[in-house]
Enzyme design. Structure first.
Site, PDB file in Angstrom:
ATOM      1  N   CYS A 190      13.030 -19.488  12.858  1.00 56.07           N
ATOM      2  CA  CYS A 190      11.554 -19.653  12.460  1.00 56.07           C
ATOM      3  C   CYS A 190      10.846 -18.387  12.916  1.00 56.07           C
ATOM      4  CB  CYS A 190      11.068 -20.845  12.688  1.00 56.07           C
ATOM      5  SG  CYS A 190      11.562 -22.270  11.821  1.00 56.07           S
TER       6      CYS A 190
ATOM      7  N   HIS B 287       4.726 -19.787   8.062  1.00 58.59           N
ATOM      8  CA  HIS B 287       3.435 -20.150   8.799  1.00 58.59           C
ATOM      9  C   HIS B 287       2.864 -18.831   8.939  1.00 58.59           C
ATOM     10  CE1 HIS B 287       0.667 -20.675  12.075  1.00 58.59           C
ATOM     11  NE2 HIS B 287       0.604 -21.872  11.698  1.00 58.59           N
TER      12      HIS B 287
ATOM     13  N   VAL C 138       1.369 -17.123  11.169  1.00 56.64           N
ATOM     14  CA  VAL C 138       1.680 -16.002  12.388  1.00 56.64           C
ATOM     15  C   VAL C 138       3.076 -15.272  12.033  1.00 56.64           C
ATOM     16  CG1 VAL C 138       0.081 -17.190  13.708  1.00 56.64           C
ATOM     17  CG2 VAL C 138       2.515 -17.811  13.738  1.00 56.64           C
ATOM     18  N   LYS C 139       3.973 -15.763  11.043  1.00 63.57           N
ATOM     19  CA  LYS C 139       5.040 -15.149  10.868  1.00 63.57           C
ATOM     20  C   LYS C 139       5.164 -14.033  10.185  1.00 63.57           C
ATOM     21  CE  LYS C 139       7.121 -18.793  13.074  1.00 63.57           C
ATOM     22  NZ  LYS C 139       6.258 -20.031  13.068  1.00 63.57           N
ATOM     23  N   HIS C 140       6.541 -13.435   9.943  1.00 66.29           N
ATOM     24  CA  HIS C 140       6.594 -11.927   9.253  1.00 66.29           C
ATOM     25  C   HIS C 140       6.079 -12.139   7.860  1.00 66.29           C
ATOM     26  CE1 HIS C 140       9.141 -12.261  12.872  1.00 66.29           C
ATOM     27  NE2 HIS C 140       8.959 -11.115  12.919  1.00 66.29           N
TER      28      HIS C 140
END
Ligand SMILES: Cc1ncc(COP(=O)(O)O)c(C=O)c1O
Length: 404
Positions: A175, A199, A201-203
């Site tokens: 994740c 989500h 905040v992910k890449h």
């Protein structure tokens, strides 16, 4: 880096002027006009939930991470649950995982009625330690569930070798690690199943969303059914074939990712490479700045990996500081730097303590010691050079004020 001494009174937490006027979050999405247009196009189409965009996203994603198949889920947690199900986890089974992760990792094992068994982490990467895992394998072990902490790939070759000799399945919780590389290979097909999260905040984001990548077509088929109530065909397939009949063949859930979300994912995925490059650039700037700063230990990177830098967790060298992690955390927040802590070790959460009798203080010394000293600095691809400079200035200011 050299710093001019700062008095504790100069800190914003004590009434001084903060480094920034506004709070810089630790992570944040970046949504482009193309992303918005892609979503609007789907809103005008026939399919809002499982339509053509799901397969399109899955194919693009599988090819990006070098896996034969990818199966989209409504969240990373749902994807982990799907992987735990496809691995055949059931009551009485054990899955070995790290305590230094988001609770969702271990919870996926509990959803299947199986037992998460924690093993301590390596002191450099804070990833699951293969030696500690080997000590925890029992006849009940069925799964090894490493996490690529902060985006640094776990020791998947060691876990794959253990899995081969003990007949286990490896589920990699990636994740944090979309786009990371391990021994020259992209994270995505190094384990039996590899789980990602989208989500914000992910890449790459779809709002909420997740994916399981796998080279195993049997797992992929089970995952597709599991996310759709256990039904063996999708509504769109039935509509185009002019059929009404379907069969529920296993007990699944509604864990579908919508076409609206997948359209956003397809559009976002096109920017993965520049997003990764920017995160790597920010990490390099931080590391140069903090390498020589007494009291701060930047994250370690092993020679055989290229991390994806979901997080940039520093560790405090408390012997060199007059303040503890809580004081330094509060001081950085007061400077308007949105620091965070990843993670409260899972076994110390009240649910895990009361259900399994775990307690802090001894069983997982490396993870517990790291937890007392960890602070995640802001790390997201949309950060400007000024944002990065503000973080470096604020960390230097606060650390200097608390230096012994
Ligand atoms: C390591 C790890 N595993 C699992 C998850 C769960 O993903 P999601 O928030 O998409 O459910 C997260 C969440 O951020 C995570 O950091």
């Amino acid at each position: 880096m050299t710093t001019t001494p700062v008095s504790v009174e100069a800190l914003a937490v004590n009434g001084g002027k903060p480094v920034r006027e506004t709070l810089l979050p630790y992570g944040r999405q970046q949504v482009s006009e193309d992303d918005i247009q892609a979503v609007v196009d789907v809103l005008r189409s026939d399919w809002l939930t499982t339509g053509p965009k799901v397969g399109e996203f899955e194919e693009a994603f599988a090819s990006q991470v070098g896996a034969a198949q990818a199966v989209a889920f409504s969240s990373g947690t749902a994807a982990l649950h799907g992987a735990a199900f496809a691995a055949g986890l059931k009551p009485g089974d054990e899955a070995i995982t790290t305590p230094l992760t988001f609770a969702g990792t271990a919870n996926s094992v509990l959803y299947q009625g199986a037992t998460p068994v924690f093993a301590d982490v390596c002191s450099d990467t804070l990833n699951l330690d293969p030696e500690r895992v080997a000590e925890r394998i029992t006849p009940k072990t069925r799964v090894i569930l490493p996490v690529d902490y902060a985006g640094h790939p776990a020791e998947t070759d060691s876990f794959a070798a253990m899995a081969r000799s003990h007949g286990l399945i490896v589920i990699e919780d990636a994740c944090h690690a979309l786009g990371a590389e391990y021994r020259g290979r992209t994270v995505g097909a190094l384990a039996d199943m590899t789980v990602f999260s989208f989500h914000p905040v992910k890449h790459v984001t779809t709002g909420e969303g997740g994916m399981v990548a796998t080279n195993n077509s049997r797992f992929a088929e089970t995952l597709r059914r599991f996310r759709n109530h256990g039904i063996s065909s999708e509504a769109r397939q039935r509509q185009s074939a002019g059929q009404w009949h379907y069969e529920m063949v296993l007990l699944g859930f509604n864990y579908r990712l919508t076409d609206v979300a997948c359209a956003l994912g397809i559009s976002q995925l096109k920017r993965l490479e520049p997003n990764l490059a920017r995160r790597r650039q920010i990490a390099a700037r931080y590391t140069v700045a903090f390498r020589e700063l007494p009291g701060v230990i930047p994250p370690s990177v092993r020679a055989e990996v290229n991390p994806a830098w979901h997080l940039y967790p520093i560790r405090l060298d408390l012997a060199k500081l007059s303040g503890d992690r809580a004081q330094i955390f509060r001081a950085l927040r007061a400077e308007n730097i949105g620091v965070n802590v990843h993670y409260i070790p899972v076994h110390t959460h009240p649910y895990y303590r009361s259900r399994f009798g775990y307690r802090a203080g001894g069983e997982y010394p490396v993870a517990e010691d790291a937890y007392e000293r960890l602070i995640s600095l802001p790390m997201f691809h949309a950060m400007s050079d000024e944002d990065v400079a503000d973080v470096i200035l604020a960390v230097s200011k606060v650390i200097s004020a608390y230096s012994r």
